[in-house]
Design a protein around this motif. Structure first.
Motif, mmCIF file in Angstrom:
data_model
loop_
_atom_site.group_PDB
_atom_site.id
_atom_site.type_symbol
_atom_site.label_atom_id
_atom_site.label_comp_id
_atom_site.label_asym_id
_atom_site.label_seq_id
_atom_site.Cartn_x
_atom_site.Cartn_y
_atom_site.Cartn_z
ATOM 1 N N SER A 1 3.234 13.170 -16.372
ATOM 2 C CA SER A 1 2.885 13.378 -14.955
ATOM 3 C C SER A 1 3.811 13.993 -14.031
ATOM 4 O O SER A 1 3.682 14.103 -12.835
ATOM 5 N N LYS A 2 5.114 13.745 -14.508
ATOM 6 C CA LYS A 2 6.260 14.338 -13.659
ATOM 7 C C LYS A 2 6.053 15.484 -12.926
ATOM 8 O O LYS A 2 5.546 16.671 -13.724
ATOM 9 N N GLY A 3 6.023 15.813 -11.830
ATOM 10 C CA GLY A 3 5.936 17.096 -11.078
ATOM 11 C C GLY A 3 4.560 17.516 -10.844
ATOM 12 O O GLY A 3 3.944 18.455 -10.337
ATOM 13 N N PRO B 1 7.730 12.745 -9.036
ATOM 14 C CA PRO B 1 8.702 13.740 -8.844
ATOM 15 C C PRO B 1 9.119 14.203 -9.933
ATOM 16 O O PRO B 1 9.301 13.561 -11.034
ATOM 17 N N GLU B 2 9.597 15.409 -9.740
ATOM 18 C CA GLU B 2 10.347 16.233 -10.972
ATOM 19 C C GLU B 2 11.800 15.715 -10.653
ATOM 20 O O GLU B 2 12.152 15.028 -9.798
ATOM 21 N N ASP B 3 12.282 15.667 -12.161
ATOM 22 C CA ASP B 3 13.619 15.288 -12.077
ATOM 23 C C ASP B 3 14.723 16.428 -11.275
ATOM 24 O O ASP B 3 14.420 17.510 -11.664
ATOM 25 N N PRO B 4 15.557 15.743 -10.784
ATOM 26 C CA PRO B 4 16.524 16.832 -9.995
ATOM 27 C C PRO B 4 17.011 17.665 -11.006
ATOM 28 O O PRO B 4 17.452 17.304 -11.984
ATOM 29 N N VAL C 1 13.848 9.084 -3.125
ATOM 30 C CA VAL C 1 12.748 9.509 -2.446
ATOM 31 C C VAL C 1 11.789 8.221 -2.394
ATOM 32 O O VAL C 1 11.466 7.951 -3.375
ATOM 33 N N ASP C 2 11.350 8.006 -1.386
ATOM 34 C CA ASP C 2 10.451 6.738 -1.399
ATOM 35 C C ASP C 2 11.085 5.487 -2.064
ATOM 36 O O ASP C 2 10.181 4.840 -2.631
ATOM 37 N N GLY C 3 12.341 5.284 -1.903
ATOM 38 C CA GLY C 3 12.832 4.171 -2.655
ATOM 39 C C GLY C 3 13.150 4.366 -4.177
ATOM 40 O O GLY C 3 13.377 3.435 -5.076
ATOM 41 N N ILE C 4 12.857 5.489 -4.664
ATOM 42 C CA ILE C 4 12.574 5.809 -6.074
ATOM 43 C C ILE C 4 14.059 6.687 -6.408
ATOM 44 O O ILE C 4 14.210 7.795 -5.763
ATOM 45 N N TYR D 1 0.990 -1.265 -0.146
ATOM 46 C CA TYR D 1 -0.090 0.017 0.079
ATOM 47 C C TYR D 1 0.800 1.031 0.097
ATOM 48 O O TYR D 1 1.857 1.290 0.841
ATOM 49 N N ILE D 2 0.756 2.127 -0.950
ATOM 50 C CA ILE D 2 1.352 3.212 -1.057
ATOM 51 C C ILE D 2 0.730 4.697 -1.120
ATOM 52 O O ILE D 2 1.133 5.415 -1.607
ATOM 53 N N ASN D 3 -0.279 4.776 -0.276
ATOM 54 C CA ASN D 3 -0.982 6.041 -0.391
ATOM 55 C C ASN D 3 -0.114 7.078 0.277
ATOM 56 O O ASN D 3 0.569 7.016 1.391
ATOM 57 N N GLY D 4 -0.272 8.386 -0.586
ATOM 58 C CA GLY D 4 0.639 9.447 0.080
ATOM 59 C C GLY D 4 1.949 9.264 -0.527
ATOM 60 O O GLY D 4 2.674 10.354 -0.170
ATOM 61 N N ARG D 5 2.518 8.454 -1.059
ATOM 62 C CA ARG D 5 3.966 8.261 -1.345
ATOM 63 C C ARG D 5 4.174 8.587 -2.884
ATOM 64 O O ARG D 5 3.269 8.645 -3.704
ATOM 65 N N TYR D 6 5.555 8.838 -3.139
ATOM 66 C CA TYR D 6 5.936 9.137 -4.643
ATOM 67 C C TYR D 6 5.929 7.773 -5.323
ATOM 68 O O TYR D 6 6.120 6.555 -5.028
ATOM 69 N N VAL D 7 5.780 7.901 -6.811
ATOM 70 C CA VAL D 7 5.682 6.951 -7.433
ATOM 71 C C VAL D 7 6.467 7.253 -8.826
ATOM 72 O O VAL D 7 6.488 8.541 -9.166
ATOM 73 N N SER D 8 6.872 6.350 -9.704
ATOM 74 C CA SER D 8 7.696 6.833 -10.697
ATOM 75 C C SER D 8 7.008 6.767 -12.241
ATOM 76 O O SER D 8 6.036 6.364 -12.159
ATOM 77 N N SER D 9 7.377 7.866 -12.891
ATOM 78 C CA SER D 9 6.848 7.631 -14.115
ATOM 79 C C SER D 9 6.942 6.411 -14.898
ATOM 80 O O SER D 9 8.153 5.814 -14.721
#
Length: 312
Positions: free
Chosen positions: A116-118, A144-147, A247-250, A38-46
């Motif tokens: 969907s980034k950012g 997340p956006e790319d750093p 961040v969040d394992g990503i 369960y990953i509610n509220g967490r970051y996910v990758s494109s």
């Protein structure tokens, strides 16, 4: 026993009928990653595929018809739907004939595009049972956006894709924004380019094994920049730098920045293709002077910059 009505026949006395009203529960929405976590509220990758799970329950002691609809979050793509879900018009619909007091779940999976980034991704479901409309809770994820990596001189001017001098101090900076609605733990790693000497790092950055690391907390919506300074300790070198942010394992990778230190040009004097440096030559003889530099921007191929002929 009786779905919608009760018939009294041959009525000889007063009769009573007891009616029990059962209030349906709102469906429960959860979001899961590919491992079922369960990953509610967490970051996910494109490009990730995430799954939305909707739980429902029939509180009646008879069968009930339940319809569940779940619209795809804006920008995502339908990947799959379980339990007979039908995708059409940007949403998945399930038509369920639920047994008395039965509970169950349905699922749909979506793919997250690079566009969907950012952005945040929110989702909720709607359920209709016996003409009663109910809405689930909302789940949120963040892409997340790319750093961003920059290289600057001590005046703050960006100097990507430029020559620098040996022993010149430069600054490598990494910028990242926490777009989530809660505080996030951010880890940053930046390997010092070969031929560079480390000077210092800000924001508690620690250098070990030729790599600078930061472990920081970013507040919700906070953007922060970290940096370290170094100097070029070699001539004729190409310095490429790129950092990693987790961040969040990503794991996210910054863009690359590149600089070069020129190698001292090589001066030669030749006669007939043979070096005559330091040798006597006769009056009237012709010699050729060569200046050679290395072309670092695209390759390391020697290039003849110019030559001059002088009659003595």
């Amino acid at each position: 026993k009786y779905k919608g009505s009760y018939v009294f026949a041959n009525v000889q006395a007063d009769h009573k009928i007891k009616v029990v009203y059962a209030k349906p529960e709102a469906p429960i929405k959860k979001v899961l990653d590919k491992n079922g976590e369960y990953i509610n509220g967490r970051y996910v990758s494109s490009k990730d595929v995430i799954t939305y799970e909707i739980s429902y329950k029939n509180p009646l002691t008879r069968k009930a018809d339940i319809i569940i609809t779940d619209s795809l979050p804006k920008g995502t793509e339908c990947y799959s739907a379980s339990d007979g879900g039908i995708y059409a018009g940007g949403k998945v619909t399930w038509s369920i004939s639920a047994e008395p007091l039965a509970a169950g779940t349905v699922k749909m999976s979506v793919r997250i595009p690079d566009t969907s980034k950012g952005k945040s991704i929110s989702n909720y479901a709607l359920m209709t049972m016996e003409e009663i409309n109910l809405m689930s809770n909302t789940v949120d994820n963040y892409v997340p956006e790319d750093p961003i990596k920059k290289v600057k001189n001590t005046d703050g001017k960006e100097i990507d894709k430029t020559f620098i001098e040996k022993d010149q101090k430069i600054i490598y900076a990494i910028t990242f924004k926490n777009i989530s609605a809660k505080e996030a733990n951010i880890n940053i790693k930046d390997k010092i380019p070969d031929g560079m000497s480390f000077i210092s790092a800000d924001n508690g950055g620690a250098m070990k094994n030729n790599e600078v690391t930061w472990s920081l907390k970013f507040k919700a919506g906070e953007e922060k920049q970290v940096s370290f300074s170094a100097k070029a300790s070699s001539e004729g070198k190409t310095f490429i730098n790129q950092a990693n942010v987790t961040v969040d394992g990503i794991n996210l990778v910054t863009n690359k920045v590149e600089n070069w230190t020129p190698e001292k040009p090589k001066k030669e004097v030749k006669q007939g293709g043979v070096s005559v440096d330091g040798k006597d030559i006769s009056d009237g003889e012709t010699v050729t002077y060569y200046v050679t530099v290395k072309k670092l921007l695209l390759s390391l191929m020697p290039v003849l910059l110019c030559f001059a002929t002088r009659a003595l």
